[in-house]
Scaffold this active site. Sequence first.
Site, PDB file in Angstrom:
ATOM      1  CE1 TYR A 191      57.638 -12.657  54.547  1.00  0.00           C
ATOM      2  CE2 TYR A 191      55.984 -12.838  52.847  1.00  0.00           C
ATOM      3  CZ  TYR A 191      56.522 -13.276  54.034  1.00  0.00           C
ATOM      4  OH  TYR A 191      55.966 -14.316  54.702  1.00  0.00           O
ATOM      5  CD  GLU A 198      58.077  -5.412  52.525  1.00  0.00           C
ATOM      6  OE1 GLU A 198      57.589  -6.549  52.675  1.00  0.00           O
ATOM      7  OE2 GLU A 198      59.194  -5.080  52.937  1.00  0.00           O
ATOM      8  CG  ASP A 227      53.419 -17.168  25.360  1.00  0.00           C
ATOM      9  OD1 ASP A 227      54.233 -16.325  25.788  1.00  0.00           O
ATOM     10  OD2 ASP A 227      52.226 -17.247  25.731  1.00  0.00           O
ATOM     11  CE  LYS A 234      44.264  -9.081  58.606  1.00  0.00           C
ATOM     12  NZ  LYS A 234      44.601 -10.386  58.040  1.00  0.00           N
ATOM     13  CB  CYS A 261      21.092 -31.598  33.238  1.00  0.00           C
ATOM     14  SG  CYS A 261      20.046 -31.930  31.817  1.00  0.00           S
ATOM     15  CB  CYS A 280      15.700 -30.147  29.502  1.00  0.00           C
ATOM     16  SG  CYS A 280      16.861 -31.302  30.232  1.00  0.00           S
ATOM     17  CG  ASP A 282      44.857 -13.288  51.761  1.00  0.00           C
ATOM     18  OD1 ASP A 282      45.388 -13.977  52.657  1.00  0.00           O
ATOM     19  OD2 ASP A 282      43.629 -13.154  51.646  1.00  0.00           O
ATOM     20  CB  CYS A 339      19.833 -29.888  28.541  1.00  0.00           C
ATOM     21  SG  CYS A 339      19.540 -28.757  29.910  1.00  0.00           S
ATOM     22  CE  LYS A 360      49.284  -9.697  56.907  1.00  0.00           C
ATOM     23  NZ  LYS A 360      48.710 -10.927  56.404  1.00  0.00           N
ATOM     24  NE  ARG A 364      54.570 -17.882  60.553  1.00  0.00           N
ATOM     25  CZ  ARG A 364      53.801 -18.149  61.599  1.00  0.00           C
ATOM     26  NH1 ARG A 364      52.826 -19.014  61.486  1.00  0.00           N
ATOM     27  NH2 ARG A 364      54.015 -17.548  62.752  1.00  0.00           N
ATOM     28  CB  CYS A 417      17.402 -30.911  34.061  1.00  0.00           C
ATOM     29  SG  CYS A 417      17.914 -29.351  33.330  1.00  0.00           S
TER      30      CYS A 417
HETATM   31  S1  IVH Z   1      56.995  -9.949  56.928  1.00  0.00           S
HETATM   32  C1  IVH Z   1      58.831 -10.936  60.795  1.00  0.00           C
HETATM   33  N1  IVH Z   1      56.016  -9.040  54.674  1.00  0.00           N
HETATM   34  O1  IVH Z   1      51.712 -12.033  56.620  1.00  0.00           O
HETATM   35  C2  IVH Z   1      58.227 -10.575  59.513  1.00  0.00           C
HETATM   36  N2  IVH Z   1      54.839 -10.775  55.780  1.00  0.00           N
HETATM   37  O2  IVH Z   1      50.524 -11.758  59.261  1.00  0.00           O
HETATM   38  C3  IVH Z   1      57.371 -11.625  58.989  1.00  0.00           C
HETATM   39  N3  IVH Z   1      52.846 -11.567  54.582  1.00  0.00           N
HETATM   40  O3  IVH Z   1      53.351 -14.774  58.078  1.00  0.00           O
HETATM   41  C4  IVH Z   1      56.556 -11.342  57.860  1.00  0.00           C
HETATM   42  N4  IVH Z   1      53.024 -10.212  52.858  1.00  0.00           N
HETATM   43  O4  IVH Z   1      52.810 -14.871  55.571  1.00  0.00           O
HETATM   44  C5  IVH Z   1      55.854  -9.905  55.685  1.00  0.00           C
HETATM   45  N5  IVH Z   1      55.291  -8.162  52.660  1.00  0.00           N
HETATM   46  C6  IVH Z   1      55.136  -9.023  53.664  1.00  0.00           C
HETATM   47  C7  IVH Z   1      54.056  -9.941  53.693  1.00  0.00           C
HETATM   48  C8  IVH Z   1      53.943 -10.800  54.785  1.00  0.00           C
HETATM   49  C9  IVH Z   1      52.323 -11.186  53.412  1.00  0.00           C
HETATM   50  C10 IVH Z   1      52.280 -12.603  55.472  1.00  0.00           C
HETATM   51  C11 IVH Z   1      53.274 -13.612  55.967  1.00  0.00           C
HETATM   52  C12 IVH Z   1      53.226 -13.530  57.477  1.00  0.00           C
HETATM   53  C13 IVH Z   1      51.875 -12.936  57.687  1.00  0.00           C
HETATM   54  C14 IVH Z   1      51.805 -12.224  59.016  1.00  0.00           C
END
Ligand code: IVH
Length: 685
Positions: free
Chosen positions: A239, A127, A43, A327, A439, A424, A131, A444, A129, A150, A421
């Site tokens: 993605y 892939e 670093d 999900k 506090c 104390c 969050d 304390c 998903k 989006r 507190c």
């Molecule tokens: S593909 C048409 N790939 O999930 C395809 N989405 O529930 C559009 N997301 O709006 C999305 N990981 O924000 C895709 N590997 C992934 C993802 C992914 C997270 C999110 C994305 C999308 C939402 C849909």
Amino acid sequence: MQLSFVDIPAHESDLDLRIAELRRLIVYHSQRYYQLDAPEISDAEYDLLFSELVELEKTYPELATADSPTQRVGSAPVDKFRAVRHRLPMLSLENATNEDEIRQKLDQRVKNELGLPESESLDYMCEPKMDGLAVELVYENGKLVTASTRGDGITGEDVTENIRTMRCLPLSLSGDNIPPLLEVRGEVYLSLDAFQKINSDKEENGEPPFANPRNAAAGSLRQLDSRITARRPLAIFCYAPGLVEGVSFASQLDFLEAAAKWGLPVNPLIRRVTGIDGAVEYYREMQAERESLPYEIDGTVVKVDSYRLQQELGEKSRSPVWAIACKFPPRQAETVLEDILLSVGRTGVVTPVAQLRPVDISGVTVARATLHNWDEIAAKDIRIGDTVVVERAGDVIPAVVKVLEQHRTGAERYLPPPQKCPECGSDVVRIADEVALRCMGLSCPPQIRESIKHFASRGAMDIEGLGDKFVEQLLELELVHNVADIYQLKKNDFMRFERMGDKLASNLLAAIEASKHRELNRFIFALGIRHVGERTAKTLAQAFGSLDNLEKATVDELTGIRDIGATVAQSIRTFFDSSENLSVISQMLASGVTPTVTTKKAGGTLSGKSFVFTGTLTRFTRDEARKLVEDQGGNVLSSVSKKTDYVVAGEEAGSKLVKARGLGVAVLGEDEFLALMETRSERNL
Ligand code: IVH
């Protein structure tokens, strides 16, 4: 005779070359660090390159360019975000919540639409998903020109300035075959570590914390002041393509591989499978791996790999027929909030904590949850006796999501904020602009107790053996009143502890003695200055080189350092302006504490080698292992990739070990690791 070749003075073209070289090196090493998880330089070395470039661009502003890697500090705040219309709509995904649904809603539907027999095995791209929140990046001739959220899928917000601050993202694409227009979509997210750090800073500041990493990522990205975004370590995985001109791809895998080659971050956990069984298996694997990932995923996404088939299948109203979000079940449970306890932290913040009827949430028994502060209690109308929904959302500490009012009997009781507190009895005040109650007691006990525990703890002065229990006994026996008193302790003092033996007492004293020569960054961190975590302490140690210099630094000098903002700078100044703090520090120095400044051995025999530790280590601690590796110029990383040189597996090593084997990475046992360290350090002598 005088020769004159060109009008440009020689030094100027040298300058151009050096600037170009620095930019190239910084982009290269950022990619090694952020995308490949395999840095080649320390670093400190990276910081040197970076500051040289900053200096040159400051001195010669005409040579600064918009795509220079220095342009990531953010710019002046805007009033509101400009609207950006997406050239192609950003679609959403239909959800499947179990394995049967994955088969029906994707595989069966796709085969029906395409008129394929049930027995056909299609290629699917699987892939994680992520969050976080979706963004679209637009690269024109390889340069990042626009980034937008989006929004409603048709129109989003222009967050270009904020996205430009993300160090993991290239401002210019590298490699071959770069399309004149590349729109790429991805998910911006925050690692769990970053999320916890942001929240603890927020709580320290008396600000309401973010409920989960997704909200924290969205809050950080949608900052009107991009200088704030610049200080949040946002990350992204790309993605999907948007509109792309000039280059075409046969499949999702082709696209993602090309994106990665151009320097865009792509999740290394993506996998192409043949047949829906493979996609279901991937869903199971990811669910098992979920808890060990350094970021939150809320499921997997399965896509028909072939772009020709994707086109043929097309879209429903707002989501494609060729993909599905699988999900994971939510990590939530219902239970009764039995009481609200008050906990006083190191900085005096009084936090309400929910005591819950113990409940299992995906394998973890949850008995406590943070309620953050009284604004939160009021907003959610939380009362003692309520039935509540509790969630584990990326944070180690679960949170109360909401009250189930339909279960109320009338016997529930609201707990007003305390005036005094609980520890104390000093006044508790709410500082202007803060939501936290603090506090104000200077002596304390929990504040003193927590600051001493922190001082002795692993990342700080690392006084081995001086854990929470012993610190509590030292305080009870009134042997210490502040951190400096630790260095006045005698063996006889420890002998007053219950069940203390001669050997243990000697070991404790030896550990205290050894801690006198800890590195400066650890000492700075150990002081417990508000807002100064481990990383900031490192930055400060590198920038100032000595405690004396840091003590004297002005707010301006402090804010001049990369990653140090006004709040942190002010907090450091306030800390060293306190005569009480200075006196504790001088007592420590007088007792022989000499924080050392070490520089990494760049030419060590492990230079450029990366290690990942997994499982329970029994021969040494993770910190000791890290030190051994770093002392010889190597790096310790948290996740395994094909660039990892060694994975050291302790007992019950899990998914990282499996992954290492799959990738053909060398796996060492603890003894083999120690042997390697010994042979390496001998050779280094
Ligand atoms: S593909 C048409 N790939 O999930 C395809 N989405 O529930 C559009 N997301 O709006 C999305 N990981 O924000 C895709 N590997 C992934 C993802 C992914 C997270 C999110 C994305 C999308 C939402 C849909």
